[in-house]
Each structure stands twice: as C-alpha cells, then as structure tokens.
Design a protein around this motif. Structure first.
Motif, PDB file in Angstrom:
ATOM      1  N   LYS A  65       0.831  -1.197   0.000  1.00  0.00           N
ATOM      2  CA  LYS A  65       0.000   0.000   0.000  1.00  0.00           C
ATOM      3  C   LYS A  65       0.872   1.256   0.000  1.00  0.00           C
ATOM      4  O   LYS A  65       1.838   1.351   0.760  1.00  0.00           O
ATOM      5  N   GLY A  66       0.562   2.183  -0.890  1.00  0.00           N
ATOM      6  CA  GLY A  66       1.337   3.409  -1.013  1.00  0.00           C
ATOM      7  C   GLY A  66       2.513   3.307  -1.971  1.00  0.00           C
ATOM      8  O   GLY A  66       3.097   4.321  -2.353  1.00  0.00           O
ATOM      9  N   ARG A  67       2.865   2.090  -2.362  1.00  0.00           N
ATOM     10  CA  ARG A  67       3.976   1.893  -3.312  1.00  0.00           C
ATOM     11  C   ARG A  67       3.490   1.338  -4.646  1.00  0.00           C
ATOM     12  O   ARG A  67       4.052   1.671  -5.692  1.00  0.00           O
ATOM     13  N   PHE A  68       2.480   0.499  -4.608  1.00  0.00           N
ATOM     14  CA  PHE A  68       1.960  -0.140  -5.825  1.00  0.00           C
ATOM     15  C   PHE A  68       0.605   0.471  -6.172  1.00  0.00           C
ATOM     16  O   PHE A  68      -0.190   0.819  -5.295  1.00  0.00           O
ATOM     17  N   THR A  69       0.342   0.553  -7.477  1.00  0.00           N
ATOM     18  CA  THR A  69      -0.942   1.070  -7.960  1.00  0.00           C
ATOM     19  C   THR A  69      -1.450   0.186  -9.088  1.00  0.00           C
ATOM     20  O   THR A  69      -0.708  -0.117 -10.029  1.00  0.00           O
ATOM     21  N   ILE A  70      -2.699  -0.217  -8.966  1.00  0.00           N
ATOM     22  CA  ILE A  70      -3.339  -1.018 -10.008  1.00  0.00           C
ATOM     23  C   ILE A  70      -4.278  -0.117 -10.804  1.00  0.00           C
ATOM     24  O   ILE A  70      -5.030   0.669 -10.234  1.00  0.00           O
ATOM     25  N   SER A  71      -4.237  -0.272 -12.109  1.00  0.00           N
ATOM     26  CA  SER A  71      -5.155   0.447 -12.995  1.00  0.00           C
ATOM     27  C   SER A  71      -5.561  -0.489 -14.119  1.00  0.00           C
ATOM     28  O   SER A  71      -4.999  -1.575 -14.273  1.00  0.00           O
ATOM     29  N   ARG A  72      -6.540  -0.072 -14.880  1.00  0.00           N
ATOM     30  CA  ARG A  72      -6.986  -0.923 -15.988  1.00  0.00           C
ATOM     31  C   ARG A  72      -7.464  -0.046 -17.134  1.00  0.00           C
ATOM     32  O   ARG A  72      -7.947   1.080 -16.930  1.00  0.00           O
ATOM     33  N   ASP A  73      -7.339  -0.609 -18.341  1.00  0.00           N
ATOM     34  CA  ASP A  73      -7.861   0.018 -19.550  1.00  0.00           C
ATOM     35  C   ASP A  73      -8.803  -1.002 -20.173  1.00  0.00           C
ATOM     36  O   ASP A  73      -8.351  -1.947 -20.847  1.00  0.00           O
ATOM     37  N   ASN A  74     -10.086  -0.828 -19.964  1.00  0.00           N
ATOM     38  CA  ASN A  74     -11.053  -1.819 -20.431  1.00  0.00           C
ATOM     39  C   ASN A  74     -11.156  -1.855 -21.958  1.00  0.00           C
ATOM     40  O   ASN A  74     -11.542  -2.875 -22.524  1.00  0.00           O
ATOM     41  N   ALA A  75     -10.802  -0.776 -22.606  1.00  0.00           N
ATOM     42  CA  ALA A  75     -10.813  -0.768 -24.071  1.00  0.00           C
ATOM     43  C   ALA A  75      -9.719  -1.671 -24.634  1.00  0.00           C
ATOM     44  O   ALA A  75      -9.826  -2.140 -25.774  1.00  0.00           O
ATOM     45  N   LYS A  76      -8.667  -1.892 -23.833  1.00  0.00           N
ATOM     46  CA  LYS A  76      -7.555  -2.729 -24.270  1.00  0.00           C
ATOM     47  C   LYS A  76      -7.527  -4.082 -23.565  1.00  0.00           C
ATOM     48  O   LYS A  76      -6.579  -4.852 -23.738  1.00  0.00           O
ATOM     49  N   ASN A  77      -8.549  -4.357 -22.735  1.00  0.00           N
ATOM     50  CA  ASN A  77      -8.576  -5.616 -21.980  1.00  0.00           C
ATOM     51  C   ASN A  77      -7.281  -5.826 -21.196  1.00  0.00           C
ATOM     52  O   ASN A  77      -6.752  -6.947 -21.149  1.00  0.00           O
ATOM     53  N   THR A  78      -6.796  -4.766 -20.587  1.00  0.00           N
ATOM     54  CA  THR A  78      -5.496  -4.830 -19.920  1.00  0.00           C
ATOM     55  C   THR A  78      -5.564  -4.193 -18.535  1.00  0.00           C
ATOM     56  O   THR A  78      -6.217  -3.160 -18.353  1.00  0.00           O
ATOM     57  N   VAL A  79      -4.892  -4.817 -17.598  1.00  0.00           N
ATOM     58  CA  VAL A  79      -4.730  -4.287 -16.257  1.00  0.00           C
ATOM     59  C   VAL A  79      -3.239  -4.114 -15.982  1.00  0.00           C
ATOM     60  O   VAL A  79      -2.409  -4.860 -16.523  1.00  0.00           O
ATOM     61  N   TYR A  80      -2.917  -3.109 -15.192  1.00  0.00           N
ATOM     62  CA  TYR A  80      -1.526  -2.763 -14.946  1.00  0.00           C
ATOM     63  C   TYR A  80      -1.221  -2.795 -13.446  1.00  0.00           C
ATOM     64  O   TYR A  80      -2.085  -2.536 -12.621  1.00  0.00           O
ATOM     65  N   LEU A  81       0.024  -3.076 -13.144  1.00  0.00           N
ATOM     66  CA  LEU A  81       0.517  -2.980 -11.779  1.00  0.00           C
ATOM     67  C   LEU A  81       1.762  -2.103 -11.807  1.00  0.00           C
ATOM     68  O   LEU A  81       2.813  -2.549 -12.279  1.00  0.00           O
ATOM     69  N   GLN A  82       1.615  -0.882 -11.353  1.00  0.00           N
ATOM     70  CA  GLN A  82       2.746   0.025 -11.268  1.00  0.00           C
ATOM     71  C   GLN A  82       3.403  -0.149  -9.907  1.00  0.00           C
ATOM     72  O   GLN A  82       2.745   0.022  -8.873  1.00  0.00           O
ATOM     73  N   MET A  83       4.669  -0.511  -9.916  1.00  0.00           N
ATOM     74  CA  MET A  83       5.386  -0.788  -8.676  1.00  0.00           C
ATOM     75  C   MET A  83       6.506   0.232  -8.501  1.00  0.00           C
ATOM     76  O   MET A  83       7.409   0.311  -9.330  1.00  0.00           O
TER      77      MET A  83
END
Length: 124
Positions: A65-83
């Motif tokens: 928590k506070g270091r990692f961020t999850i996001s998603r782009d539903n148009a691209k069927n993709t989820v991201y994990l920014q670490m």
C-alpha cells in the motif's frame, strides 16, 4: 477459454520502479475484477491487490500500500501494476488473475483464470 498473459517483469535495483501488464481475452472484460498475486521462493502465493471491473475500486495488501498502484484500460482488456520504491522483499513471480465477479475480492478462491506469471527481481 479465457487467456491471461502477464508481461513486464525483470530485474530492477532497490528503490526503482517497474510496470507489469496483464492482458485478458474475452469480450466482457469490464464485467470482472482483476487481481495481482505474487509468490516468493519458498513461500506461499500471496495477495497483492485488486481492481473492480469499472476500475473505480482498488484494494491492496498492507505490504504494498502506497507503493503499488493497479489500474486498468477496459478498451484494451489490460490491467496494470505500477510498482514504485521496490524492495528486495518484493522479489517474486507475479501473477494476474480474473475474478469470478465485478467487485474487488482478496481470496484466491474467487479467481478462476490465472496467467503463467512474470518474474520480478529486486536487487539490493
């Protein structure tokens, strides 16, 4: 059959950043929450974080928590994990998984499709 494929792993120095991507097949991607898990050598797989189908809700393990961020782009069927601010203890194989429903869930039992994993190694 739904396919889940992670990418973006690699070797990074402590304090550095890395972004993982996860692509999932299927025409109703936004109907499912997505989760990230990790497994370090000799340890059980653990929950990292999850994002709801719309992307409006996220939930993280205390360790990231506070270091990692999850996001998603539903148009691209993709989820991201920014670490960010990576630590040696973040070294693990990172797995992406699709949940059975749209809301955020923590337990592995609520996920039915899993990727093969991508290795993240953080050097000290």
């Amino acid at each position: 059959q739904v396919q889940v494929v992670e990418s973006g792993g690699g070797l990074v120095q402590a304090g550095g950043s890395l972004r993982l991507s996860c692509a999932a097949s299927g025409r109703t991607f936004s109907s499912y929450a997505m989760g990230w898990f990790r497994q370090a050598p000799g340890k059980e797989r653990e929950f990292v974080g999850t994002i709801s189908g719309s992307g409006g809700s996220t939930y993280y393990a205390d360790s990231v928590k506070g270091r990692f961020t999850i996001s998603r782009d539903n148009a691209k069927n993709t989820v991201y994990l920014q670490m960010n601010s990576l630590k040696p203890e973040d070294t693990a194989v990172y797995y992406c998984a699709r949940a059975r429903g749209v809301v955020v869930v923590r337990s592995e039992m609520h996920y039915d499709y899993w990727g093969q994993g991508t290795q993240v190694t953080v050097s000290s």
